[in-house]
Motif scaffolding. Structure first.
Motif, short mmCIF file in Angstrom:
data_model
loop_
_atom_site.label_atom_id
_atom_site.label_comp_id
_atom_site.label_asym_id
_atom_site.label_seq_id
_atom_site.Cartn_x
_atom_site.Cartn_y
_atom_site.Cartn_z
N GLY A 92 -33.17 -75.69 55.91
CA GLY A 92 -34.06 -76.77 56.30
C GLY A 92 -34.53 -77.59 55.11
O GLY A 92 -33.97 -77.52 54.02
N LEU A 93 -35.59 -78.36 55.33
CA LEU A 93 -36.12 -79.28 54.32
C LEU A 93 -37.45 -78.78 53.79
O LEU A 93 -38.39 -78.54 54.55
N LEU A 94 -37.55 -78.64 52.48
CA LEU A 94 -38.78 -78.23 51.80
C LEU A 94 -39.31 -79.42 51.02
O LEU A 94 -38.60 -79.99 50.18
N ARG A 95 -40.55 -79.80 51.28
CA ARG A 95 -41.16 -80.95 50.61
C ARG A 95 -42.22 -80.45 49.63
O ARG A 95 -43.18 -79.80 50.02
N VAL A 96 -42.03 -80.79 48.35
CA VAL A 96 -42.88 -80.28 47.27
C VAL A 96 -43.40 -81.45 46.45
O VAL A 96 -42.67 -82.42 46.20
N THR A 97 -44.65 -81.36 46.01
CA THR A 97 -45.20 -82.36 45.10
C THR A 97 -45.84 -81.67 43.91
O THR A 97 -46.32 -80.53 44.02
N ALA A 98 -45.86 -82.37 42.77
CA ALA A 98 -46.46 -81.83 41.54
C ALA A 98 -46.79 -82.99 40.62
O ALA A 98 -46.21 -84.07 40.73
N PRO A 99 -47.73 -82.79 39.67
CA PRO A 99 -47.97 -83.82 38.65
C PRO A 99 -46.69 -84.09 37.86
O PRO A 99 -45.85 -83.20 37.70
N VAL A 100 -46.54 -85.31 37.37
CA VAL A 100 -45.28 -85.73 36.76
C VAL A 100 -44.88 -84.82 35.60
O VAL A 100 -43.77 -84.26 35.59
N GLU A 101 -45.75 -84.66 34.62
CA GLU A 101 -45.36 -83.90 33.42
C GLU A 101 -45.12 -82.43 33.74
O GLU A 101 -44.12 -81.85 33.32
N LEU A 110 -37.28 -74.97 38.48
CA LEU A 110 -37.37 -73.92 39.49
C LEU A 110 -36.76 -74.37 40.81
O LEU A 110 -36.05 -73.60 41.48
N VAL A 111 -37.02 -75.61 41.19
CA VAL A 111 -36.44 -76.15 42.42
C VAL A 111 -34.91 -76.14 42.33
O VAL A 111 -34.21 -75.74 43.27
N ASN A 112 -34.38 -76.55 41.18
CA ASN A 112 -32.93 -76.58 41.01
C ASN A 112 -32.34 -75.18 41.13
O ASN A 112 -31.29 -74.99 41.77
N ALA A 113 -33.00 -74.20 40.52
CA ALA A 113 -32.51 -72.82 40.60
C ALA A 113 -32.59 -72.28 42.02
O ALA A 113 -31.69 -71.57 42.48
N PHE A 114 -33.66 -72.63 42.74
CA PHE A 114 -33.82 -72.16 44.11
C PHE A 114 -32.75 -72.78 45.02
O PHE A 114 -32.19 -72.10 45.89
N LEU A 115 -32.45 -74.05 44.81
CA LEU A 115 -31.41 -74.71 45.58
C LEU A 115 -30.05 -74.05 45.33
O LEU A 115 -29.23 -73.91 46.24
N ALA A 116 -29.82 -73.65 44.09
CA ALA A 116 -28.54 -73.02 43.75
C ALA A 116 -28.37 -71.70 44.49
O ALA A 116 -27.24 -71.28 44.79
N GLU A 117 -29.48 -71.02 44.80
CA GLU A 117 -29.42 -69.74 45.49
C GLU A 117 -29.36 -69.89 47.01
O GLU A 117 -28.96 -68.95 47.70
N HIS A 118 -29.78 -71.04 47.52
CA HIS A 118 -29.87 -71.22 48.98
C HIS A 118 -29.11 -72.48 49.38
O HIS A 118 -29.65 -73.58 49.36
N GLY A 119 -27.87 -72.30 49.74
CA GLY A 119 -26.97 -73.42 50.00
C GLY A 119 -27.32 -74.25 51.21
O GLY A 119 -26.85 -75.38 51.33
N LEU A 121 -30.46 -75.07 52.08
CA LEU A 121 -31.79 -75.65 51.88
C LEU A 121 -31.67 -77.03 51.28
O LEU A 121 -30.79 -77.31 50.47
N ARG A 122 -32.57 -77.93 51.69
CA ARG A 122 -32.72 -79.24 51.09
C ARG A 122 -34.16 -79.37 50.59
O ARG A 122 -35.07 -78.81 51.18
N VAL A 123 -34.36 -80.11 49.50
CA VAL A 123 -35.70 -80.28 48.92
C VAL A 123 -35.97 -81.75 48.64
O VAL A 123 -35.10 -82.47 48.15
N GLU A 124 -37.18 -82.18 48.99
CA GLU A 124 -37.71 -83.47 48.55
C GLU A 124 -38.82 -83.18 47.54
O GLU A 124 -39.85 -82.61 47.90
N LEU A 125 -38.59 -83.53 46.28
CA LEU A 125 -39.55 -83.26 45.21
C LEU A 125 -40.21 -84.58 44.81
O LEU A 125 -39.54 -85.49 44.32
N SER A 126 -41.52 -84.69 45.05
CA SER A 126 -42.28 -85.89 44.73
C SER A 126 -43.17 -85.61 43.52
O SER A 126 -44.12 -84.83 43.63
N LEU A 127 -42.85 -86.23 42.39
CA LEU A 127 -43.67 -86.06 41.19
C LEU A 127 -44.62 -87.25 41.09
O LEU A 127 -44.18 -88.39 40.97
N SER A 128 -45.90 -86.97 41.15
CA SER A 128 -46.90 -88.02 41.13
C SER A 128 -48.21 -87.46 40.57
O SER A 128 -48.58 -86.34 40.90
N ASP A 129 -48.87 -88.26 39.74
CA ASP A 129 -50.17 -87.83 39.23
C ASP A 129 -51.30 -88.14 40.21
O ASP A 129 -52.45 -87.81 39.95
N GLN A 130 -50.97 -88.77 41.32
CA GLN A 130 -51.93 -88.91 42.41
C GLN A 130 -51.91 -87.63 43.25
O GLN A 130 -50.85 -87.02 43.43
#
Length: 300
Positions: A92-101, A110-119, A121-130
């Motif tokens: 399925g789709l996992l949506r994650v957000t974190a501060p940019v830096e 970590l997201v890249n490694a997790f995706l490599a283990e779970h074929g 899975l899809r991830v939307e990673l939103s990096l934002s300081d808001q």
């Protein structure tokens, strides 16, 4: 009309900001999205979006329906994942957000490694300081730095950080001595736009504010740290943001006795009883690794 698809298209149109952008993101034509939105509006008997050739805006009814649509689609997605996860496969789709830096340094690998283990899975990673709201933005998981208001969300602490003041060795050799926060008045300062004109310190268990006259104001962390390394002045950033520069001697930590209290670093997500299998799997996998990766603010 496929109502579920029409609702999903409506949300995608809003999220992408235009019909053409939504068409590119979904692989549909603009004409098909126009027909889908028009059919949904006819079915509901209200206008959801005011559209012109240059801009698009939600109506009051559209804003209310958008909030409901996000919740409904999230519930639908979660139920599908719960049923499908009975075979033990994370999908399925996992949506994650974190501060940019922080996201670039720690979450993205970590997201890249997790995706490599779970074929599957899809991830939307939103990096934002808001601080993006999880429910409104249909996010599953957020990395937050700082003390959080009470809420129905679960917070798992994975580390701590602290605002540290630093300068380059070359700057310190040529500049007046710095023995207290008050000394900053005699120095060039490099600050982030979000920090304003006051830096806060702690002495004798009391917080004190020092007004600074910045020589350089940045809106990006890397720009501030780079200027500091090049000897343009003193900066104040979170420890993890300058940990490499402190470790190799490009920057020197000053005013340590006046540093403020630690800020918790936490993974935040909906209550554990509502967790989808993919969120639970990522949280249990990522937390121990983040605890090891996050640098100790007392070191360096």
């Amino acid at each position: 009309m496929d109502r579920l698809k029409a609702i999903a298209n409506f949300v995608r149109i809003v999220d992408n900001g235009s019909l053409s952008a939504a068409a590119d993101a979904t692989g549909q034509s603009v004409a098909s999205l126009v027909r889908s939105l028009a059919a949904l509006e006819r079915y509901l008997g209200v206008r959801l979006l005011n559209r012109s050739t240059r801009r698009m805006a939600l109506t009051d009814e559209g804003a209310e329906y958008l909030a409901w649509s996000r919740r409904m689609l999230a519930d639908f997605d979660d139920m599908e994942q719960r049923l499908e996860a009975r075979d033990g496969i994370v999908r399925g789709l996992l949506r994650v957000t974190a501060p940019v830096e922080f996201g670039q340094r720690y979450i993205a690998p970590l997201v890249n490694a997790f995706l490599a283990e779970h074929g599957q899975l899809r991830v939307e990673l939103s990096l934002s300081d808001q601080m993006l709201p999880l429910l409104d933005e249909r996010l599953d998981l957020a990395l937050r730095i700082g003390h959080l208001p009470d809420s129905a969300l679960v917070a798992r602490k994975v580390g701590a950080t602290r605002l540290v003041t630093c300068a380059s060795p070359d700057y310190l050799r040529a500049a007046p001595a710095i023995d207290s926060p008050g000394s900053l008045r005699e120095h060039a300062c490099i600050t982030l736009a979000s920090q304003g004109r006051h830096w806060y310190y702690r002495h004798a268990d009391k917080e004190q504010a020092e007004e600074i006259a910045p020589r350089l104001v940045c809106n990006q962390i890397r720009a501030a740290s780079q200027a500091c390394v090049q000897g343009l002045g003193i900066t104040r950033l979170l420890h993890y943001q300058v940990v490499d520069e402190l470790a190799d001697g490009r920057l020197v930590r000053i005013l340590r006795d006046f540093e403020p209290l630690d800020l918790p670093i936490q993974l935040v997500y909906p209550h554990s009883l509502q967790l989808s299998p993919r969120v639970r799997a990522f949280v249990e996998w990522a937390c121990p690794q983040l605890e090891e990766l996050t640098p100790d603010p007392d070191a360096g």
